[in-house]
Design a protein around this motif. Structure first.
Motif, PDB file in Angstrom:
ATOM      1  N   HIS A  86      13.164  44.459  -4.252  1.00 54.78           N
ATOM      2  CA  HIS A  86      13.413  43.373  -3.310  1.00 54.78           C
ATOM      3  C   HIS A  86      14.708  43.644  -2.537  1.00 54.78           C
ATOM      4  CE1 HIS A  86      14.855  38.867  -3.188  1.00 54.78           C
ATOM      5  NE2 HIS A  86      14.811  39.403  -1.993  1.00 54.78           N
ATOM      6  N   LEU A  87      15.785  43.996  -3.246  1.00 56.32           N
ATOM      7  CA  LEU A  87      17.092  44.153  -2.604  1.00 56.32           C
ATOM      8  C   LEU A  87      17.355  45.577  -2.096  1.00 56.32           C
ATOM      9  CD1 LEU A  87      19.168  42.007  -5.114  1.00 56.32           C
ATOM     10  CD2 LEU A  87      18.386  41.343  -2.841  1.00 56.32           C
ATOM     11  N   ASN A  88      16.982  46.584  -2.913  1.00 56.88           N
ATOM     12  CA  ASN A  88      17.343  47.970  -2.567  1.00 56.88           C
ATOM     13  C   ASN A  88      16.649  48.490  -1.310  1.00 56.88           C
ATOM     14  OD1 ASN A  88      18.921  48.003  -4.817  1.00 56.88           O
ATOM     15  ND2 ASN A  88      17.696  49.484  -5.964  1.00 56.88           N
ATOM     16  N   LEU A  89      15.458  47.971  -1.021  1.00 59.19           N
ATOM     17  CA  LEU A  89      14.695  48.497   0.115  1.00 59.19           C
ATOM     18  C   LEU A  89      15.213  47.971   1.450  1.00 59.19           C
ATOM     19  CD1 LEU A  89      11.054  48.263  -1.330  1.00 59.19           C
ATOM     20  CD2 LEU A  89      12.308  50.359  -0.839  1.00 59.19           C
ATOM     21  N   LEU A  90      15.949  46.869   1.415  1.00 56.41           N
ATOM     22  CA  LEU A  90      16.434  46.271   2.660  1.00 56.41           C
ATOM     23  C   LEU A  90      17.774  46.873   3.066  1.00 56.41           C
ATOM     24  CD1 LEU A  90      15.596  42.531   1.894  1.00 56.41           C
ATOM     25  CD2 LEU A  90      14.318  44.129   3.320  1.00 56.41           C
ATOM     26  N   PRO A  91      18.044  46.960   4.370  1.00 53.73           N
ATOM     27  CA  PRO A  91      19.309  47.567   4.824  1.00 53.73           C
ATOM     28  C   PRO A  91      20.531  46.880   4.203  1.00 53.73           C
ATOM     29  CG  PRO A  91      17.859  47.146   6.693  1.00 53.73           C
ATOM     30  CD  PRO A  91      17.199  46.537   5.501  1.00 53.73           C
ATOM     31  N   GLN A  92      20.480  45.565   4.064  1.00 55.25           N
ATOM     32  CA  GLN A  92      21.639  44.850   3.511  1.00 55.25           C
ATOM     33  C   GLN A  92      21.875  45.208   2.044  1.00 55.25           C
ATOM     34  OE1 GLN A  92      19.029  43.528   5.109  1.00 55.25           O
ATOM     35  NE2 GLN A  92      19.544  41.660   6.231  1.00 55.25           N
ATOM     36  N   GLY A  93      20.796  45.485   1.326  1.00 55.64           N
ATOM     37  CA  GLY A  93      20.924  45.749  -0.110  1.00 55.64           C
ATOM     38  C   GLY A  93      21.092  47.225  -0.429  1.00 55.64           C
ATOM     39  N   SER A 148       9.406  45.265   0.295  1.00 61.29           N
ATOM     40  CA  SER A 148      10.458  44.412  -0.242  1.00 61.29           C
ATOM     41  C   SER A 148       9.939  42.995  -0.469  1.00 61.29           C
ATOM     42  CB  SER A 148      11.643  44.391   0.730  1.00 61.29           C
ATOM     43  OG  SER A 148      12.575  43.426   0.326  1.00 61.29           O
ATOM     44  N   MET A 149       9.156  42.498   0.500  1.00 63.89           N
ATOM     45  CA  MET A 149       8.610  41.136   0.371  1.00 63.89           C
ATOM     46  C   MET A 149       7.640  41.032  -0.805  1.00 63.89           C
ATOM     47  SD  MET A 149       9.729  38.737   2.203  1.00 63.89           S
ATOM     48  CE  MET A 149       8.457  37.481   2.262  1.00 63.89           C
ATOM     49  N   ASP A 150       6.826  42.089  -1.000  1.00 63.53           N
ATOM     50  CA  ASP A 150       5.899  42.094  -2.143  1.00 63.53           C
ATOM     51  C   ASP A 150       6.680  41.943  -3.443  1.00 63.53           C
ATOM     52  OD1 ASP A 150       3.772  42.393  -0.491  1.00 63.53           O
ATOM     53  OD2 ASP A 150       3.474  44.528  -0.858  1.00 63.53           O
ATOM     54  N   ALA A 151       7.804  42.670  -3.541  1.00 68.30           N
ATOM     55  CA  ALA A 151       8.611  42.612  -4.756  1.00 68.30           C
ATOM     56  C   ALA A 151       9.311  41.263  -4.870  1.00 68.30           C
ATOM     57  CB  ALA A 151       9.635  43.738  -4.751  1.00 68.30           C
ATOM     58  N   ALA A 152       9.706  40.709  -3.714  1.00 62.64           N
ATOM     59  CA  ALA A 152      10.422  39.433  -3.711  1.00 62.64           C
ATOM     60  C   ALA A 152       9.529  38.277  -4.164  1.00 62.64           C
ATOM     61  CB  ALA A 152      10.976  39.153  -2.319  1.00 62.64           C
ATOM     62  N   ALA A 153       8.214  38.529  -4.246  1.00 60.17           N
ATOM     63  CA  ALA A 153       7.305  37.474  -4.702  1.00 60.17           C
ATOM     64  C   ALA A 153       7.515  37.134  -6.173  1.00 60.17           C
ATOM     65  CB  ALA A 153       5.855  37.902  -4.476  1.00 60.17           C
ATOM     66  N   CYS A 154       8.225  38.014  -6.900  1.00 64.23           N
ATOM     67  CA  CYS A 154       8.482  37.773  -8.334  1.00 64.23           C
ATOM     68  C   CYS A 154       9.197  36.459  -8.520  1.00 64.23           C
ATOM     69  CB  CYS A 154       9.321  38.920  -8.914  1.00 64.23           C
ATOM     70  SG  CYS A 154       9.941  38.585 -10.584  1.00 64.23           S
ATOM     71  N   ILE A 155       8.647  35.610  -9.417  1.00 67.15           N
ATOM     72  CA  ILE A 155       9.243  34.301  -9.664  1.00 67.15           C
ATOM     73  C   ILE A 155      10.039  34.298 -10.968  1.00 67.15           C
ATOM     74  CG2 ILE A 155       7.613  32.948  -8.296  1.00 67.15           C
ATOM     75  CD1 ILE A 155       5.990  32.472 -10.851  1.00 67.15           C
ATOM     76  N   THR A 187      31.633  36.847   3.209  1.00 61.15           N
ATOM     77  CA  THR A 187      32.245  36.049   4.263  1.00 61.15           C
ATOM     78  C   THR A 187      31.408  36.106   5.532  1.00 61.15           C
ATOM     79  OG1 THR A 187      34.307  35.691   5.492  1.00 61.15           O
ATOM     80  CG2 THR A 187      33.665  37.973   5.093  1.00 61.15           C
ATOM     81  N   GLY A 188      31.638  35.169   6.426  1.00 60.63           N
ATOM     82  CA  GLY A 188      30.978  35.165   7.727  1.00 60.63           C
ATOM     83  C   GLY A 188      29.582  34.576   7.681  1.00 60.63           C
ATOM     84  N   GLY A 189      29.052  34.271   8.864  1.00 61.44           N
ATOM     85  CA  GLY A 189      27.706  33.733   8.950  1.00 61.44           C
ATOM     86  C   GLY A 189      26.696  34.848   8.889  1.00 61.44           C
ATOM     87  N   ALA A 190      25.461  34.492   8.643  1.00 63.94           N
ATOM     88  CA  ALA A 190      24.400  35.500   8.627  1.00 63.94           C
ATOM     89  C   ALA A 190      24.243  36.051  10.038  1.00 63.94           C
ATOM     90  CB  ALA A 190      23.111  34.881   8.148  1.00 63.94           C
ATOM     91  N   GLN A 191      24.098  37.370  10.153  1.00 63.14           N
ATOM     92  CA  GLN A 191      23.950  37.935  11.493  1.00 63.14           C
ATOM     93  C   GLN A 191      22.515  37.795  11.960  1.00 63.14           C
ATOM     94  OE1 GLN A 191      24.463  42.351  10.286  1.00 63.14           O
ATOM     95  NE2 GLN A 191      23.829  42.395  12.435  1.00 63.14           N
ATOM     96  N   ASP A 192      22.331  37.933  13.267  1.00 62.79           N
ATOM     97  CA  ASP A 192      20.992  37.812  13.829  1.00 62.79           C
ATOM     98  C   ASP A 192      20.058  38.836  13.188  1.00 62.79           C
ATOM     99  OD1 ASP A 192      18.801  37.391  15.338  1.00 62.79           O
ATOM    100  OD2 ASP A 192      19.564  38.375  17.147  1.00 62.79           O
ATOM    101  N   ALA A 193      18.977  38.368  12.626  1.00 64.40           N
ATOM    102  CA  ALA A 193      18.069  39.237  11.878  1.00 64.40           C
ATOM    103  C   ALA A 193      17.543  40.390  12.735  1.00 64.40           C
ATOM    104  CB  ALA A 193      16.908  38.426  11.324  1.00 64.40           C
ATOM    105  N   ASN A 194      17.359  40.139  14.028  1.00 60.21           N
ATOM    106  CA  ASN A 194      16.816  41.183  14.902  1.00 60.21           C
ATOM    107  C   ASN A 194      17.804  42.320  15.156  1.00 60.21           C
ATOM    108  OD1 ASN A 194      14.334  39.978  15.170  1.00 60.21           O
ATOM    109  ND2 ASN A 194      15.004  38.699  16.878  1.00 60.21           N
ATOM    110  N   ASN A 195      19.068  42.137  14.752  1.00 53.96           N
ATOM    111  CA  ASN A 195      20.050  43.205  14.912  1.00 53.96           C
ATOM    112  C   ASN A 195      19.977  44.233  13.804  1.00 53.96           C
ATOM    113  OD1 ASN A 195      21.144  42.388  17.278  1.00 53.96           O
ATOM    114  ND2 ASN A 195      22.765  41.164  16.346  1.00 53.96           N
ATOM    115  N   ILE A 196      19.185  43.961  12.775  1.00 58.82           N
ATOM    116  CA  ILE A 196      19.087  44.888  11.652  1.00 58.82           C
ATOM    117  C   ILE A 196      17.738  45.577  11.716  1.00 58.82           C
ATOM    118  CG2 ILE A 196      19.250  45.145   9.151  1.00 58.82           C
ATOM    119  CD1 ILE A 196      20.592  42.336   9.163  1.00 58.82           C
ATOM    120  N   ILE A 235      14.573  47.536  10.753  1.00 61.61           N
ATOM    121  CA  ILE A 235      13.860  47.895   9.517  1.00 61.61           C
ATOM    122  C   ILE A 235      12.382  48.047   9.823  1.00 61.61           C
ATOM    123  CG2 ILE A 235      13.756  45.442   8.852  1.00 61.61           C
ATOM    124  CD1 ILE A 235      13.697  46.462   5.919  1.00 61.61           C
ATOM    125  N   ALA A 236      11.788  49.102   9.253  1.00 62.55           N
ATOM    126  CA  ALA A 236      10.366  49.339   9.487  1.00 62.55           C
ATOM    127  C   ALA A 236       9.541  48.241   8.827  1.00 62.55           C
ATOM    128  CB  ALA A 236       9.969  50.703   8.919  1.00 62.55           C
TER     129      ALA A 236
END
Lengths: 220, 248
Positions: free
Chosen positions: B183-190, B152-159, B133-142, B144-145
């Motif tokens: 991709h998901l586990n390394l990010l604060p949201q995941g 995470s981005m390197d892993a997210a390149a998987c197609i 639920t809710g809108g995506a929060q401002d990315a700068n509020n999370i 992350i190093a």
């Protein structure tokens, strides 16, 4: 305890078992080599016999030898189970086999393991079973039995083949064990890979040197 | 340039399948798929069955194209999908073997097209973040190093093309699953659902009949998006945690 059996029968759980037993056997090889290399000391087997005596009289070694056999059995059975599981998952062979995307050893661990297992059977029949099970001779006579066995060039060749297989098995197995454990990052992986390569060359080479040197220096 | 194609023809999952030889005239500017388009045009004109193959975006980002060319998923060029592989990497007079991915979990639908919905079912079990639920929060509020975000981005390149499974002699999908997990586990949201996600996705992966990793590394070499084996090491650590951690 169903969580544990679920874990141990999962693909990654099985790999963890392979990795831990493999590393245990790697440590064992060093201890085994320490004793065996003494055969090459030209003192008519005094050092070697001393080492054997120390091992035979040590209760910790007695217990560890049972753990060791368990380690071998689990590594072998798990390896066979994984081989068949993975063969089942593979759909079939490609018409053209790509050769430049992986090392030969990594794709042939089961074959190498089988050769090492056959070598182990010969090795056990030579020394372990006559001395420890059938008690045909005491451990004081082991040095002379070893020297006598390696007069036979067939044995020497079989032992060298066994050690070459061991070298290739370790070349993949050593670093693979760490990867399975999740030990992989830019800080220590290059070191583990180099150490694994050195280990898989030096240890089998020294083992193989024993029958070759005995054969060459003890000819009647 | 004149080429001889040995293409795998298979009429459905239960058909045995066989190689059939075709001569085709291509030019060096064509992509591999365009060369197959030329062949299919000819086959249609001759009232023969065209060769069935998966394709969609043709710009290397969708993961649809999936064939094995001369024993390599996506062909001889590293870090390249079949649609981005151009005929200039082949020579005039070459014989090229074209086969479908071969893995138990990827049954052949027809010719070069395989059923990769096993991947979708793995994704369904945990390849998401539960924010319902809710809108995506401002990315700068999370916070992350940068170094973690990069991993995470390197892993997210998987197609999700499945080349890793096709290249693996064990038919294992560990590189794919590890890419999705990293991709998901390394990010604060995941991170919140990290262990649960790891357990569920690996469990599904096994039920789909994929094999066990033996660290051969062919997947990493053949991956068109350069997904690294280190993702599998991290996945294993999470899996050990998920298996041994208690609820407290």
């Amino acid at each position: 305890m169903s969580w544990l059996s679920n874990f141990l029968t999962s693909a990654i759980g099985r790999k963890l078992v392979m990795s831990l037993t493999g590393l245990f056997l790697i440590v064992f090889l060093l201890i085994h080599l320490t004793g065996n290399i003494m055969i090459l000391i030209p003192d008519e087997g005094a050092s070697f016999s001393g080492f054997v005596e120390a091992m035979e009289s040590n209760p910790v070694i007695k217990v560890m030898s049972i753990v060791l056999i368990l380690g071998f059995v689990i590594h072998i059975i798990q390896g066979i189970l994984l081989y068949f599981k993975n063969r089942h998952s593979k759909g079939g062979k490609y018409a053209v086999i790509a050769k430049d995307n992986a090392t030969w050893a990594s794709k042939n661990m089961a074959l190498l393991g089988t050769i090492i297992f056959l070598f182990l059977i010969i090795h056990f029949m030579d020394f372990f079973i006559p001395m420890k099970v059938l008690k045909e001779y005491g451990h004081h006579q082991l040095y002379h039995k070893v020297i006598a066995a390696f007069q036979n060039p067939v044995y020497v060749v079989l032992y060298v083949i066994g050690m070459i297989s061991l070298g290739f098995h370790l070349a993949h197995g050593f670093q693979s064990a760490f990867q399975t454990l999740g030990v992989n990052n830019e800080k220590y992986s290059p070191f583990i890979k180099k150490l694994g390569m050195l280990y898989s060359i030096i240890v089998p080479l020294l083992f193989a040197l024993i029958p070759v040197v005995v054969f060459l220096t003890h000819q009647k | 340039m004149k080429l001889t194609l040995k293409i795998w023809r298979q009429n459905g999952a239960n058909d045995k399948g066989h190689f059939k030889s075709y001569d085709v005239v291509a030019n060096e500017e064509m992509s591999f798929l365009e060369m197959l388009d030329v062949l299919n045009e000819e086959l249609i004109n001759r009232k023969e069955e065209p060769v069935v193959f998966d394709h969609d975006c043709r710009e290397g980002i969708c993961g649809a194209c999936s064939m094995v060319i001369n024993g390599k998923p996506h062909g001889p060029l590293r870090k390249t999908t079949t649609c981005q592989l151009h005929m200039r990497h082949f020579k005039d007079g070459d014989t090229i073997h074209v086969e479908p991915y071969r893995a138990k979990a990827f049954p052949v639908i027809k010719d070069l097209m395989v059923d990769r919905t096993a991947f979708d079912r793995v994704i369904q079990t945990g390849g998401y973040i539960s924010v319902n639920t809710g809108g995506a929060q401002d990315a700068n509020n999370i916070p992350i190093a940068q170094s973690i975000a990069e991993k995470s981005m390197d892993a997210a390149a998987c197609i999700g093309c499945g080349a890793c499974v096709a290249a693996c002699p064990n038919g294992a999908a560990m590189l794919f699953v590890s890419a999705k997990l990293n991709h998901l586990n390394l990010l604060p949201q995941g991170e919140v659902e990290k262990l649960e996600r790891t357990h569920k996705m690996i469990d599904r992966m096994e039920k789909e009949g994929f094999g066990a990793c033996s660290n051969i590394g062919a997947c990493e070499v053949e991956c068109p998006k350069d997904i690294q084996l280190i993702n599998i090491a991290r996945m294993n650590r999470w899996y050990f945690s998920s298996a041994f951690a208690g609820d407290q």
